[in-house]
Design a protein around this motif. Structure first.
Motif, PDB file in Angstrom:
ATOM      1  N   ASP A  79       0.853  -1.192   0.000  1.00 36.99           N
ATOM      2  CA  ASP A  79       0.000   0.000   0.000  1.00 36.99           C
ATOM      3  C   ASP A  79       0.884   1.235   0.000  1.00 36.99           C
ATOM      4  N   VAL A  80       0.280   2.359  -0.361  1.00 36.83           N
ATOM      5  CA  VAL A  80       1.010   3.619  -0.461  1.00 36.83           C
ATOM      6  C   VAL A  80       0.143   4.745   0.104  1.00 36.83           C
ATOM      7  N   PHE A  81       0.750   5.665   0.836  1.00 41.42           N
ATOM      8  CA  PHE A  81       0.081   6.843   1.384  1.00 41.42           C
ATOM      9  C   PHE A  81       0.732   8.072   0.769  1.00 41.42           C
ATOM     10  N   GLY A  82      -0.060   9.043   0.366  1.00 44.83           N
ATOM     11  CA  GLY A  82       0.464  10.268  -0.228  1.00 44.83           C
ATOM     12  C   GLY A  82       0.470  10.247  -1.746  1.00 44.83           C
ATOM     13  N   GLN A  83       0.139   9.103  -2.345  1.00 46.63           N
ATOM     14  CA  GLN A  83       0.058   8.957  -3.802  1.00 46.63           C
ATOM     15  C   GLN A  83      -1.160   8.106  -4.130  1.00 46.63           C
ATOM     16  N   SER A  84      -1.676   8.253  -5.342  1.00 50.02           N
ATOM     17  CA  SER A  84      -2.827   7.445  -5.750  1.00 50.02           C
ATOM     18  C   SER A  84      -2.407   6.069  -6.251  1.00 50.02           C
ATOM     19  N   THR A  85      -1.164   5.944  -6.720  1.00 52.86           N
ATOM     20  CA  THR A  85      -0.643   4.663  -7.188  1.00 52.86           C
ATOM     21  C   THR A  85       0.826   4.551  -6.781  1.00 52.86           C
ATOM     22  N   PHE A  86       1.387   3.367  -6.933  1.00 56.86           N
ATOM     23  CA  PHE A  86       2.809   3.171  -6.639  1.00 56.86           C
ATOM     24  C   PHE A  86       3.708   3.880  -7.644  1.00 56.86           C
ATOM     25  N   THR A  87       3.212   4.154  -8.843  1.00 60.45           N
ATOM     26  CA  THR A  87       4.057   4.731  -9.892  1.00 60.45           C
ATOM     27  C   THR A  87       3.934   6.245 -10.011  1.00 60.45           C
ATOM     28  N   SER A  88       3.140   6.872  -9.178  1.00 59.84           N
ATOM     29  CA  SER A  88       3.066   8.338  -9.212  1.00 59.84           C
ATOM     30  C   SER A  88       3.940   8.919  -8.104  1.00 59.84           C
ATOM     31  N   SER A  89       4.448  10.130  -8.357  1.00 56.75           N
ATOM     32  CA  SER A  89       5.310  10.775  -7.356  1.00 56.75           C
ATOM     33  C   SER A  89       5.052  12.276  -7.287  1.00 56.75           C
ATOM     34  N   SER A  90       3.809  12.687  -7.571  1.00 53.20           N
ATOM     35  CA  SER A  90       3.486  14.112  -7.480  1.00 53.20           C
ATOM     36  C   SER A  90       3.398  14.509  -6.007  1.00 53.20           C
ATOM     37  N   GLY A  92       2.093  17.650  -3.064  1.00 53.09           N
ATOM     38  CA  GLY A  92       1.178  18.754  -2.864  1.00 53.09           C
ATOM     39  C   GLY A  92       0.620  18.771  -1.465  1.00 53.09           C
ATOM     40  N   PRO A  93      -0.237  19.777  -1.168  1.00 50.66           N
ATOM     41  CA  PRO A  93      -0.766  19.950   0.177  1.00 50.66           C
ATOM     42  C   PRO A  93      -2.161  19.350   0.397  1.00 50.66           C
ATOM     43  N   LEU A  98       1.469  14.206  -0.018  1.00 44.86           N
ATOM     44  CA  LEU A  98       2.572  14.543   0.876  1.00 44.86           C
ATOM     45  C   LEU A  98       3.631  15.275   0.063  1.00 44.86           C
ATOM     46  N   ASP A  99       4.523  15.974   0.757  1.00 44.19           N
ATOM     47  CA  ASP A  99       5.644  16.637   0.104  1.00 44.19           C
ATOM     48  C   ASP A  99       6.852  16.549   1.031  1.00 44.19           C
ATOM     49  N   ASP A 100       7.714  15.580   0.749  1.00 45.11           N
ATOM     50  CA  ASP A 100       8.917  15.331   1.542  1.00 45.11           C
ATOM     51  C   ASP A 100       8.572  14.782   2.929  1.00 45.11           C
ATOM     52  N   PRO A 101       7.864  13.625   2.970  1.00 45.25           N
ATOM     53  CA  PRO A 101       7.541  13.022   4.273  1.00 45.25           C
ATOM     54  C   PRO A 101       8.795  12.463   4.922  1.00 45.25           C
ATOM     55  N   TYR A 102       9.293  13.152   5.915  1.00 49.92           N
ATOM     56  CA  TYR A 102      10.628  12.874   6.440  1.00 49.92           C
ATOM     57  C   TYR A 102      10.642  11.833   7.550  1.00 49.92           C
ATOM     58  N   ASN A 120       5.347  20.645   3.369  1.00 49.38           N
ATOM     59  CA  ASN A 120       4.017  21.212   3.560  1.00 49.38           C
ATOM     60  C   ASN A 120       3.885  21.837   4.944  1.00 49.38           C
ATOM     61  N   ASN A 121       4.965  21.782   5.730  1.00 48.10           N
ATOM     62  CA  ASN A 121       5.001  22.391   7.062  1.00 48.10           C
ATOM     63  C   ASN A 121       3.848  21.918   7.943  1.00 48.10           C
ATOM     64  N   ARG A 122       3.671  20.586   7.984  1.00 47.78           N
ATOM     65  CA  ARG A 122       2.580  20.032   8.775  1.00 47.78           C
ATOM     66  C   ARG A 122       2.934  18.621   9.251  1.00 47.78           C
TER      67      ARG A 122
END
Length: 163
Positions: A79-90, A92-93, A98-102, A120-122
């Motif tokens: 499974d993947v969180f922050g993307q709609s599929t395993f092959t996407s890497s866009s 956003g907020p 997600l954007d740089d989930p550290y 995303n400062n969150r």
């Protein structure tokens, strides 16, 4: 801390027994698939042994099953969180981005995954996380496996071995 070779190596002592994110111990290529990562930064286990990995350059958290893999390489996330599929890497907020989930942390008491969404400062919280269901369809062409909410489907074809 993780080595900068786009993989997570797991093993007792100094000898690793598996490499999540690579096809062998000496590969170091990055990618955007269920078997690849691009700059993993943090890992977390839930009480059942599910492994979560922050894959920052793909702006996602990927989830691996608790059962030991049959092969130590090319292990697929389920499974993947922050993307709609395993092959996407866009990035956003939006609530599903997600954007740089550290860094990530798992809250055993409430069963939630906490993620520092750095650019995303969150801080985001994922709860009620379950393993995706798998539907197996057996036909003369092999076994077709469809992960719930994922595409494309995967078809496994058995090979015959001669004695």
């Amino acid at each position: 801390f993780f080595p900068p070779n786009n993989s997570i190596v797991i093993g007792p002592g100094s000898s690793a027994i598996a490499a999540y994110g690579q096809s062998n111990f000496t590969s170091s290529s990055s990618g955007t698939t269920a078997q690849k990562m691009s700059s993993p930064k943090s890992v977390q286990l839930d009480p059942g042994g599910v492994l979560f990995v922050s894959d920052i350059f793909n702006s996602r958290i990927i989830m691996y099953p608790p059962t030991p893999p049959s092969s130590p390489f090319g292990i697929s996330a389920v499974d993947v969180f922050g993307q709609s599929t395993f092959t996407s890497s866009s990035y956003g907020p939006a609530p599903d981005q997600l954007d740089d989930p550290y860094l990530i942390a798992y809250d055993d008491k409430y069963g939630c995954l906490w993620v520092t969404d750095q650019d995303n400062n969150r801080i985001v919280k994922y709860c009620n996380i379950t393993m995706p269901s798998v539907q197996n369809n057996i036909s003369s062409n092999g076994v077709s496996m469809q992960f719930s909410g994922r595409s494309p489907s995967v078809t496994l074809t058995p090979t015959s071995s001669s004695p």
